[in-house]
Write an enzyme that holds these catalytic residues in place. Structure first.
Site, PDB file in Angstrom:
ATOM      1  N   SER A   1       0.825  -1.275   0.043  1.00 13.05           N
ATOM      2  CA  SER A   1      -0.084   0.039   0.240  1.00 13.05           C
ATOM      3  C   SER A   1       0.860   1.360   0.008  1.00 13.05           C
ATOM      4  O   SER A   1       1.505   1.617  -1.030  1.00 13.05           O
ATOM      5  CB  SER A   1      -1.094  -0.097   1.268  1.00 13.05           C
ATOM      6  OG  SER A   1      -1.918   1.075   1.156  1.00 13.05           O
TER       7      SER A   1
ATOM      8  N   ASP B   1      -1.457   1.403  -3.556  1.00 11.07           N
ATOM      9  CA  ASP B   1      -2.220   0.532  -4.284  1.00 11.07           C
ATOM     10  C   ASP B   1      -3.716   0.963  -4.569  1.00 11.07           C
ATOM     11  O   ASP B   1      -4.647   0.208  -4.862  1.00 11.07           O
ATOM     12  CB  ASP B   1      -2.330  -0.907  -3.460  1.00 11.07           C
ATOM     13  CG  ASP B   1      -2.876  -0.609  -1.998  1.00 11.07           C
ATOM     14  OD1 ASP B   1      -3.095   0.659  -1.454  1.00 11.07           O
ATOM     15  OD2 ASP B   1      -3.425  -1.845  -1.340  1.00 11.07           O
TER      16      ASP B   1
ATOM     17  N   GLU C   1     -11.946   6.231   6.965  1.00  9.30           N
ATOM     18  CA  GLU C   1     -11.001   6.836   8.128  1.00  9.30           C
ATOM     19  C   GLU C   1     -10.395   8.278   7.429  1.00  9.30           C
ATOM     20  O   GLU C   1     -10.489   8.712   6.257  1.00  9.30           O
ATOM     21  CB  GLU C   1      -9.589   5.660   8.099  1.00  9.30           C
ATOM     22  CG  GLU C   1     -10.331   4.075   8.395  1.00  9.30           C
ATOM     23  CD  GLU C   1      -9.081   3.224   8.536  1.00  9.30           C
ATOM     24  OE1 GLU C   1      -8.508   3.029   9.413  1.00  9.30           O
ATOM     25  OE2 GLU C   1      -8.747   2.937   7.344  1.00  9.30           O
ATOM     26  N   ALA C   2      -9.836   8.685   8.509  1.00  9.61           N
ATOM     27  CA  ALA C   2      -9.322   9.984   8.246  1.00  9.61           C
ATOM     28  C   ALA C   2      -8.045   9.992   7.173  1.00  9.61           C
ATOM     29  O   ALA C   2      -7.809  10.938   6.269  1.00  9.61           O
ATOM     30  CB  ALA C   2      -8.609  10.857   9.577  1.00  9.61           C
ATOM     31  N   ASN C   3      -7.588   8.689   7.036  1.00  7.20           N
ATOM     32  CA  ASN C   3      -6.319   8.663   6.089  1.00  7.20           C
ATOM     33  C   ASN C   3      -6.782   8.405   4.800  1.00  7.20           C
ATOM     34  O   ASN C   3      -6.035   8.294   3.581  1.00  7.20           O
ATOM     35  CB  ASN C   3      -5.432   7.499   6.358  1.00  7.20           C
ATOM     36  CG  ASN C   3      -6.283   6.057   6.301  1.00  7.20           C
ATOM     37  OD1 ASN C   3      -7.209   6.047   5.603  1.00  7.20           O
ATOM     38  ND2 ASN C   3      -5.923   5.444   7.018  1.00  7.20           N
TER      39      ASN C   3
ATOM     40  N   SER D   1       0.689   1.016  17.841  1.00  3.48           N
ATOM     41  CA  SER D   1       0.467   0.621  16.431  1.00  3.48           C
ATOM     42  C   SER D   1       0.311  -0.858  16.608  1.00  3.48           C
ATOM     43  O   SER D   1       0.566  -1.767  17.288  1.00  3.48           O
ATOM     44  CB  SER D   1       1.777   0.771  15.990  1.00  3.48           C
ATOM     45  OG  SER D   1       1.950   0.278  14.491  1.00  3.48           O
TER      46      SER D   1
ATOM     47  N   ARG E   1       1.300   5.780  18.726  1.00  2.00           N
ATOM     48  CA  ARG E   1       0.727   7.130  18.090  1.00  2.00           C
ATOM     49  C   ARG E   1       0.042   8.001  19.169  1.00  2.00           C
ATOM     50  O   ARG E   1      -1.027   7.496  19.714  1.00  2.00           O
ATOM     51  CB  ARG E   1      -0.048   6.562  17.123  1.00  2.00           C
ATOM     52  CG  ARG E   1       0.644   5.540  15.941  1.00  2.00           C
ATOM     53  CD  ARG E   1      -0.237   5.304  14.742  1.00  2.00           C
ATOM     54  NE  ARG E   1       0.199   4.154  14.068  1.00  2.00           N
ATOM     55  CZ  ARG E   1       1.371   4.207  13.233  1.00  2.00           C
ATOM     56  NH1 ARG E   1       1.971   5.135  13.240  1.00  2.00           N
ATOM     57  NH2 ARG E   1       1.836   2.881  12.737  1.00  2.00           N
TER      58      ARG E   1
END
Length: 553
Positions: A72, A289, A381-383, A508, A515
């Site tokens: 990814s 990806d 997700e925020a990502n 994590s 995090r």
């Protein structure tokens, strides 16, 4: 092998296994992203995943299982592999531990571990096994595919190579293959079928709307580049793409100073787009990806403005709620949004005033499962990883509902076309691009107007390297620490000193880091809060020093 139905070709498996020995010192763990580590050490894992995928197929009466080889948004040297279940969803959670056990079995004990696994999970070996697999553009991908194929040959499975493609297309193929010829048929099981399904729905949805201006797409120098190029040919002038960072041949270029993760974490455009982006112009970034998406633009002051997963969720959810009301289905179709603790507080407030919002632990499997509980579940997700799920009963309702007015009929057509446009198997950056562009076209929004729906609270994400991430346990969808005992109370006290202060700490799932997320009304306060909480974590765990960005020094 008492208790096992069918025949396990032990000699064949043993012969192939010797070609893919596992290094004794390596330990592998199957998590939300599957197995993920340096590509050069994954050979034995891919061989065993081939066998595992075949056994998963046998367990599910010969349904096709997917295998995607990708890391990814990670650096090019990394690689990974994950399995995809028959409906295009992630591997059943109970099998994650099985995957780790088989991957870690010493070479001389692998066959025993395999037999024990088959016995305890009651797999009928006489059933057929079918696997479809693909990879991204990483240099290690080719050799890892060969290891996977050896695993399939060893156990006598039928394999289909989907070549170099995006993770979302592999998920699409799995569902399309398994629903072929049924009333739930998802689409033609080919790349061409994927492109046709989405582009046709997109054309219908934007028909009659003003011409859409070209969209700049940063392809992260990954597999999204050739796939976006193919998609653009299907879309034609309906939505022109201007592709950047589309170099899949130069070593080290993948995700390097570009891509969705770079944009989200640095909160700036890729260097290659500086000077290209004009004021107010829409641009977006895919990851390596193509399952994550970030939008952004340069505002009238020349500042970079990010439109992340939270912004996408609010735009899309509000649009679907409006369409459901216009179709006269508000009483029978309930729309909900699923977020994680990383969602910006302003987005949660905006959404909560309009529809139900649920918070779940980080990880796509948690979001996807929670979204399935709604008639229409929106999760991002925020990502930038996310999609929209329409329940089977909702799909049936949309197909059979009789509208009573022309306005209801139009809204109903739009909803049915959205179900074709959206890749409901997994987050899909290119499908999400088309979804965002549909909403912007319908609302006649520019990127500036989209951003003005609500103002993000400034936030900062930092990480602390720790000797043992397992010392940090969380509860309440990862928003509160249970251990180390007393640390949460200190974080709570600290947050009270900042206007709009909120911070949480979580370990994590893949590396020994913790995090730290923080937000506050002022940028300087969000930064300060994040680093002070990170300092507490550092003191508690004896972590490594945190590198502060220049703007905070």
């Amino acid at each position: 092998m008492s208790g096992i139905r069918g025949h396990l070709p032990k000699e064949q498996i043993e012969a192939y296994s010797e070609l893919h020995p596992k290094a004794r010192h390596l330990l592998f763990s199957y998590g939300t992203a599957g197995f993920r580590t340096l590509g050069v050490v994954l050979d034995s894992v891919l061989f065993r995943v081939g066998i595992l995928a075949a056994l998963r197929s046998k367990k599910l009466d010969g349904k096709t299982i997917g295998v995607m080889i990708t890391a990814s948004h990670n650096p090019e040297d990394d690689n990974g592999v994950k399995l995809v279940d028959p409906r295009g969803e992630m591997l059943e959670v109970a099998w994650e531990q099985h995957a780790s056990t088989l991957a870690n079995a010493p070479n001389e004990e692998f066959l025993d571990a395999l037999e024990n696994f088959i016995r305890t999970t009651r797999i009928d070996l006489s059933k057929p096994a079918r696997v479809v697999y693909a990879r991204d553009t990483r240099p290690t991908g080719e050799s890892l595919v060969k290891a996977l194929e050896d695993g399939l040959k060893a156990i006598g499975a039928e394999g289909r190579d989907a070549g170099i493609t995006t993770t979302p297309i592999l998920h699409y193929l799995v569902k399309a293959i398994n629903t072929k010829g049924t009333k739930e048929e998802y689409g033609e099981d080919s790349e061409d079928g994927y492109f046709q399904k989405m582009s046709e729905a997109f054309r219908k949805l934007v028909s009659g709307r003003p011409r859409i201006q070209p969209l700049i797409i940063d392809c992260a120098n990954g597999v999204g580049a050739p796939i976006a190029k193919k998609l653009s040919q299907y879309l034609g002038e309906t939505l022109p793409f201007a592709l950047y960072n589309a170099d899949t041949a130069t070593p080290g270029a993948l995700n390097n100073n570009c891509g969705a993760d770079y944009v989200k974490t640095t909160q700036r455009p890729p260097p290659s787009l500086i000077g290209v982006l004009q004021q107010g112009q829409r641009a977006c970034s895919l990851d390596g990806d193509a399952d994550r998406l970030m939008y952004y633009f340069i505002d009238e002051r020349g500042y970079f403005t990010l439109l992340d997963g939270d912004k996408i969720a609010t735009l899309v959810a509000a649009f679907i709620v409006d369409l459901v009301k216009l179709a006269g289905l508000a009483e029978s179709i309930k729309v909900g949004v699923v977020q994680t603790a990383y969602a910006n507080g302003s987005s949660t407030k905006y959404l909560s005033e309009r529809l139900p919002v649920r918070c779940v632990p980080t990880g796509v499997k948690h979001l996807h499962h929670a979204a399935e509980q709604f008639n229409v579940g929106v999760y991002f997700e925020a990502n930038g990883h996310g999609t929209v799920l329409f329940s089977p009963s909702t799909l049936e309702k949309l197909e059979t509902h009789e509208p009573s007015t022309p306005a209801q009929s139009t809204a109903l057509k739009h909803l049915n076309n959205l179900t074709q446009l959206i890749n409901q198997t997994v987050g899909d950056a290119l499908s999400d691009v088309l979804l965002v562009e549909v909403v912007l076209a319908h609302k006649a929004y520019s990127a500036i107007e989209w951003n003005s729906l609500y103002s993000d609270l400034p936030n900062r994400l930092v990480k602390v390297h720790v000797p043992n991430r397992n010392a940090f346990k969380t509860e309440d969808a990862e928003r509160r620490l249970v251990t180390p005992y007393g640390l949460q109370a200190k974080i709570d006290d600290l947050c009270k000193r900042y206007d709009g202060g909120r911070s949480f700490v979580r370990p994590s799932g893949t590396e020994d880091v913790v995090r730290v997320y923080a937000e506050a009304v002022l940028r300087s306060q969000a930064d300060e809060l994040a680093y002070r909480v990170a300092g507490m974590v550092y003191d508690e765990a004896g972590g490594e020093a945190i590198r502060r960005p220049k703007e905070f020094m």
